[in-house]
Scaffold this motif. Sequence first.
Motif, mmCIF file in Angstrom:
data_model
loop_
_atom_site.group_PDB
_atom_site.id
_atom_site.type_symbol
_atom_site.label_atom_id
_atom_site.label_comp_id
_atom_site.label_asym_id
_atom_site.label_seq_id
_atom_site.Cartn_x
_atom_site.Cartn_y
_atom_site.Cartn_z
ATOM 1 N N ASP A 181 35.604 60.524 50.276
ATOM 2 C CA ASP A 181 35.791 61.979 50.303
ATOM 3 C C ASP A 181 35.716 62.616 48.918
ATOM 4 N N ASN A 182 35.694 61.798 47.864
ATOM 5 C CA ASN A 182 35.627 62.293 46.488
ATOM 6 C C ASN A 182 36.884 63.093 46.128
ATOM 7 N N ASP A 183 38.044 62.631 46.595
ATOM 8 C CA ASP A 183 39.254 63.452 46.446
ATOM 9 C C ASP A 183 40.177 63.027 45.314
ATOM 10 N N LEU A 184 39.660 62.223 44.378
ATOM 11 C CA LEU A 184 40.493 61.808 43.247
ATOM 12 C C LEU A 184 40.150 62.625 42.009
ATOM 13 N N GLN A 185 41.163 63.202 41.365
ATOM 14 C CA GLN A 185 40.956 64.036 40.182
ATOM 15 C C GLN A 185 40.393 63.250 39.003
ATOM 16 N N ALA A 186 40.786 61.987 38.886
ATOM 17 C CA ALA A 186 40.544 61.283 37.626
ATOM 18 C C ALA A 186 39.137 60.750 37.469
ATOM 19 N N THR A 187 38.285 60.948 38.456
ATOM 20 C CA THR A 187 36.913 60.458 38.345
ATOM 21 C C THR A 187 35.970 61.566 38.792
ATOM 22 N N ASP A 188 34.875 61.769 38.041
ATOM 23 C CA ASP A 188 33.954 62.856 38.392
ATOM 24 C C ASP A 188 33.374 62.648 39.785
ATOM 25 N N TYR A 189 32.925 61.422 40.018
ATOM 26 C CA TYR A 189 32.421 61.061 41.337
ATOM 27 C C TYR A 189 32.961 59.692 41.680
ATOM 28 N N SER A 190 33.118 59.429 42.950
ATOM 29 C CA SER A 190 33.495 58.091 43.368
ATOM 30 C C SER A 190 32.377 57.545 44.243
ATOM 31 N N PHE A 191 32.155 56.222 44.179
ATOM 32 C CA PHE A 191 31.062 55.637 44.968
ATOM 33 C C PHE A 191 31.349 55.803 46.458
ATOM 34 N N GLY A 192 30.300 55.854 47.228
ATOM 35 C CA GLY A 192 30.431 56.086 48.663
ATOM 36 C C GLY A 192 30.177 57.541 49.013
ATOM 37 N N PHE A 193 30.601 58.424 48.121
ATOM 38 C CA PHE A 193 30.437 59.858 48.355
ATOM 39 C C PHE A 193 28.958 60.227 48.444
ATOM 40 N N ASP A 194 28.174 59.779 47.485
ATOM 41 C CA ASP A 194 26.752 60.141 47.487
ATOM 42 C C ASP A 194 26.059 59.611 48.744
ATOM 43 N N THR A 195 26.401 58.385 49.139
ATOM 44 C CA THR A 195 25.818 57.820 50.358
ATOM 45 C C THR A 195 26.194 58.668 51.568
ATOM 46 N N ALA A 196 27.468 59.023 51.664
ATOM 47 C CA ALA A 196 27.918 59.833 52.799
ATOM 48 C C ALA A 196 27.198 61.176 52.840
ATOM 49 N N VAL A 197 27.032 61.791 51.667
ATOM 50 C CA VAL A 197 26.346 63.084 51.609
ATOM 51 C C VAL A 197 24.881 62.928 52.028
ATOM 52 N N ASN A 198 24.247 61.864 51.576
ATOM 53 C CA ASN A 198 22.861 61.618 51.999
ATOM 54 C C ASN A 198 22.747 61.440 53.503
ATOM 55 N N ILE A 199 23.648 60.661 54.081
ATOM 56 C CA ILE A 199 23.587 60.418 55.535
ATOM 57 C C ILE A 199 23.824 61.722 56.287
ATOM 58 N N ALA A 200 24.819 62.478 55.853
ATOM 59 C CA ALA A 200 25.120 63.737 56.534
ATOM 60 C C ALA A 200 23.953 64.711 56.401
ATOM 61 N N THR A 201 23.355 64.749 55.215
ATOM 62 C CA THR A 201 22.233 65.666 54.994
ATOM 63 C C THR A 201 21.053 65.307 55.879
ATOM 64 N N GLU A 202 20.751 64.020 55.935
ATOM 65 C CA GLU A 202 19.628 63.579 56.768
ATOM 66 C C GLU A 202 19.891 63.909 58.236
ATOM 67 N N ALA A 203 21.130 63.718 58.666
ATOM 68 C CA ALA A 203 21.477 64.048 60.056
ATOM 69 C C ALA A 203 21.298 65.550 60.311
#
Lengths: 342, 342, 342, 342
Positions: free
Chosen positions: C128-150
């Motif tokens: 969900d990318n919900d941690l303040q201490a990191t700009d991005y967390s892995f998994g988020f980009d994949t999820a966004v790609n899958i959702a976008t393609e859908a």
Amino acid sequence: MKIGILTSGGDCPGLNAVIRGAVLKGSRKYGIEFVGIRDGWRGLVDADFFPLQRADVKGLSKVGGTILGTSRTNPYEGDRGGAENIKKTMYGHKLDGIIAIGGEGTLAAANRLWNDGVPVLGVPKTIDNDLQATDYSFGFDTAVNIATEAMDRLRTTGDSHQRCMVAEVMGRHVGWIALHSGMAAGAHIICIPEVPLSIEEICEQVESASERGRAPLVVVAEGFKLKGQEEAYSDKGLDAFNRPRLGGIGEVLAPLIEERTGIETRSTVLGHIQRGGSPSAFDRVLATRLGLHAADAIVDGAWGQMVAMKGTEIERVTFEEALGELHEVPLSRYEEASALFG
Amino acid sequence: MKIGILTSGGDCPGLNAVIRGAVLKGSRKYGIEFVGIRDGWRGLVDADFFPLQRADVKGLSKVGGTILGTSRTNPYEGDRGGAENIKKTMYGHKLDGIIAIGGEGTLAAANRLWNDGVPVLGVPKTIDNDLQATDYSFGFDTAVNIATEAMDRLRTTGDSHQRCMVAEVMGRHVGWIALHSGMAAGAHIICIPEVPLSIEEICEQVESASERGRAPLVVVAEGFKLKGQEEAYSDKGLDAFNRPRLGGIGEVLAPLIEERTGIETRSTVLGHIQRGGSPSAFDRVLATRLGLHAADAIVDGAWGQMVAMKGTEIERVTFEEALGELHEVPLSRYEEASALFG
Amino acid sequence: MKIGILTSGGDCPGLNAVIRGAVLKGSRKYGIEFVGIRDGWRGLVDADFFPLQRADVKGLSKVGGTILGTSRTNPYEGDRGGAENIKKTMYGHKLDGIIAIGGEGTLAAANRLWNDGVPVLGVPKTIDNDLQATDYSFGFDTAVNIATEAMDRLRTTGDSHQRCMVAEVMGRHVGWIALHSGMAAGAHIICIPEVPLSIEEICEQVESASERGRAPLVVVAEGFKLKGQEEAYSDKGLDAFNRPRLGGIGEVLAPLIEERTGIETRSTVLGHIQRGGSPSAFDRVLATRLGLHAADAIVDGAWGQMVAMKGTEIERVTFEEALGELHEVPLSRYEEASALFG
Amino acid sequence: MKIGILTSGGDCPGLNAVIRGAVLKGSRKYGIEFVGIRDGWRGLVDADFFPLQRADVKGLSKVGGTILGTSRTNPYEGDRGGAENIKKTMYGHKLDGIIAIGGEGTLAAANRLWNDGVPVLGVPKTIDNDLQATDYSFGFDTAVNIATEAMDRLRTTGDSHQRCMVAEVMGRHVGWIALHSGMAAGAHIICIPEVPLSIEEICEQVESASERGRAPLVVVAEGFKLKGQEEAYSDKGLDAFNRPRLGGIGEVLAPLIEERTGIETRSTVLGHIQRGGSPSAFDRVLATRLGLHAADAIVDGAWGQMVAMKGTEIERVTFEEALGELHEVPLSRYEEASALFG
């Protein structure tokens, strides 16, 4: 010669490729003039037409959906419906015939119109692959690919959590998408409308997979019904907890499986993503070929017929032949696949 | 019963799905014991075997390549080759028969071994789809999908720069991949080994597309030869500038097209990406079914035969039937597609 | 030095790439011996360990899920839980420290253990990318790609039927996946937990899109709540027809939109496919780099810290810093995106 | 206010999303009138303009290429070029400013024009990610995804045949695509322009991977040069066999590796497929945001500046800052990745 084209019923990847194939060949080789009919039979009844030229179909082989729009309107309904009105409209717009791209309902309407004297040529469209008269229909391969890719994803999350994953795919009356995507994704049990199973039979496979260390994958067509409970799980029935049912069969099965096996179970309904987007190469080629042959068929005056795929060839069948029984999954194909279960 | 499985020749998406299908059904329904043979005929000649059990094939339907390894070794070559040696090896290891998954060369070797008394069952594998005895072979659909997707990408860059894009795809002797991917991607001209074309004929289509405002897409199978210049463009020939030729036919065509039409032209060789990676759903289903039927065929003692797809069914054909002519693109299919050109 | 690795909480594409990165660098550059801990904290409490060597992590960068298994167990629960028991277990197995890959709950537990004297290093995991201490967390980009393609797929079916499509994506507490996939797919309105909207505001955008001839696309994070109706639509609340609610917010919105706008509306819940399958290249690189830096951090004795992405660099932050507020979508980012609506 | 938009240089996935973002926000929030400028600076010099309205940019976020067309024309060349002519043209067409989307060459021209009094705003476009002033540029993520997926495919064919696969990716001056796709795909050695390697160093990694039973994967950026042989392998140089070189560095390396290691080696040049097609979600979001912020910058009169990504924010930098050194892969990043080799 002036021909109208319409797409009717649920949309399906490949519709635009059919339109492109027919227009490219028809206009250039045979000098046919095409008009697009908006939103299926509704546009024919309402004379909602627009010119459809070469430039309008460029780049369409890869585009999902239909540039013509679609609806589920019946051409015999409404004040302006019926064969006589349609013939007048066609006469008024100098339309010599109609290419109707659609599924069983569309083809039944096309047949009735043809019997009432309207020149109609059919192109089969069924994402469920439920027409007897064609080996495969476009859209089916795309849907199976999408479902398979989704299941590949579900498996990794199932494996990580040692969960049972239930994937509900399209197929109200026939189980082709479930059968093919389930085989492709390595499902541990496939539930299709043609083969009722009891919850015990399903759980047996789930437990067997789990005992071998696998995360069980259950693929279920939306039209599957549990053995002996066809009534209880009807569309207006109750769910597993006797609440009015909102969700599909996947949401019925998941809690039942979890309750009986003790294995955490999650359900995913693939839904509309199965019918949208760019068609697979197989569907583009099939749909394009159907469009090309539709142009030939028009020039041959093959009204009252449908173009169809047999083996690797495109042939013609009469509407009568096309509209027989539903193309169900034969038991032999289900048994073939079941060697992969348990 | 103890059966060895080998994969031979170029790799192909779906090989692992065949292995999985055969092992799952054979071991569980028929109690067959399987051994994997490493690297094609080489492993048979060298008795390089390993046990192949249910757990070894789990999850394989979606995995590209072959867990058995492959090579282009001829089983009749070398000191330890030949039917007599192989029969001794099989006797020593109590192997009752061999499933050989491969293309024309593999099946020819399998036929010779069978005629020399070695029980072999064939499973057809050809990414090029060049075997007469099967409607489609697994790997082909995956390759066409990959090539089509690559061309979809090439088109956008072509459109932006108003360039002609040349895409070279696999197909040394037959043009099926070029034909299907070219139809799917909306190519303006498709060049296949079966239909020689002159550079003028190609440029005519390129210019026609360009005049309509399209970025021309030329799809060419690696085995295509320009009309009347079959010798000049042979594998050891010179390129368009009389330099020793290194690149493929795509790199021959691009500068010729640019020179004659004045349209900036770029060539891309899709190469090995066409044969790698996860199989499409179609190929997974086809390959799995071939594997399942191979297990049945073994139990039936159908040695000297090959399982093959006919329409939607899996059937058996003898090696003799399978090894006839190459399955070329018939002229009718090329003419069908050419209605989309120009 | 002997280090245990565990993955905890919901699975996420990239977990295996972290493991691979840490093991490759740690074992080869620093001579660290790694053990895998099965199923998150549960395996640590139960001493369910197995050796994790170079060969065990080969090919893992592209593999979804986690080879270690995962669970939502709390290490302080149960008879064998708690810091003292864990320290004894680690002493008994000569474990010098733990790499814990997980989200907020995991990191909170890691922090408590660290405060109680257990050497733990954190790697942030939140789809969900919900941690303040990191700009991005892995998994988020994949999820966004899958959702976008859908959503790309949903749009073509929406366009064909002139339907409003509602896509429900992950995001219980923050709307990052909805924001990014909605921007990428060209949504007409994006509904996120941080910004309550009334049904009127949503329908206004739906109608505006429809009037411009577009098929409206509504993207909604699962944690979105309608303005002023936070209670009514709570997890245990009633649906739009006062029935006990089974489905998610997407199924709440769809009938409300259809009722008010008169536009046929369909809802799709993307569900578990967003978190499964092979990671995107971005996530593979990010996860691999976090793993590599985790190995460095261990050698530096940076216990009680977490590796995190800042800009293009990997840095270290203390658990205290990492466990502040949830990383919500700031209003400025929502307003930025809303320029694309209406 | 009336603003022209142009795209210049090589095409790149995301260009259309920038255009859409700028037009949607600019026209609706700020009432800016936009015109499209055809084919980069050429269209500005030739006053080849067309109206660009909301309806023209619909659905563009996912469309590859550029609807404006592109070219490599220099605005200072030709009779009609130069700042004075361009200012006259802009005055004649009432253009208040230009948004120029392009890479280093484009931005250098934009800077010169700005210094000569032409109001220009820049948007960075470089698929190679070679601009210092922006953390990431759109197109890069898409290219890395395509390259990674292609390498995933190459690996399965490499594994089946125990071959070394060489993949040549884009990157004439910087190795970012090679570095990221190589890390993502698990390459055994990555060859980038910034870090010359000898053929011995490359072969050492190839042999090491082969000894561990892996099929070696070598990723090479097109601008890589072998250590000590920079001249011999220049663009006009000779190949490994002293023939005039046609192919790229991949085709140079493959025979050298095969010769020295005895491992069969195949080269694939990914070529133009890396820059075509639909952008990844990351690139769509980044490009859309740059377009939105470009509209803001225009209203702020921020001419002579460029919008750029810093961390997760979009900021403005002057052309001077943007046009410093090339954004090379720092040694620290290469060393980080090299922990995954050998």
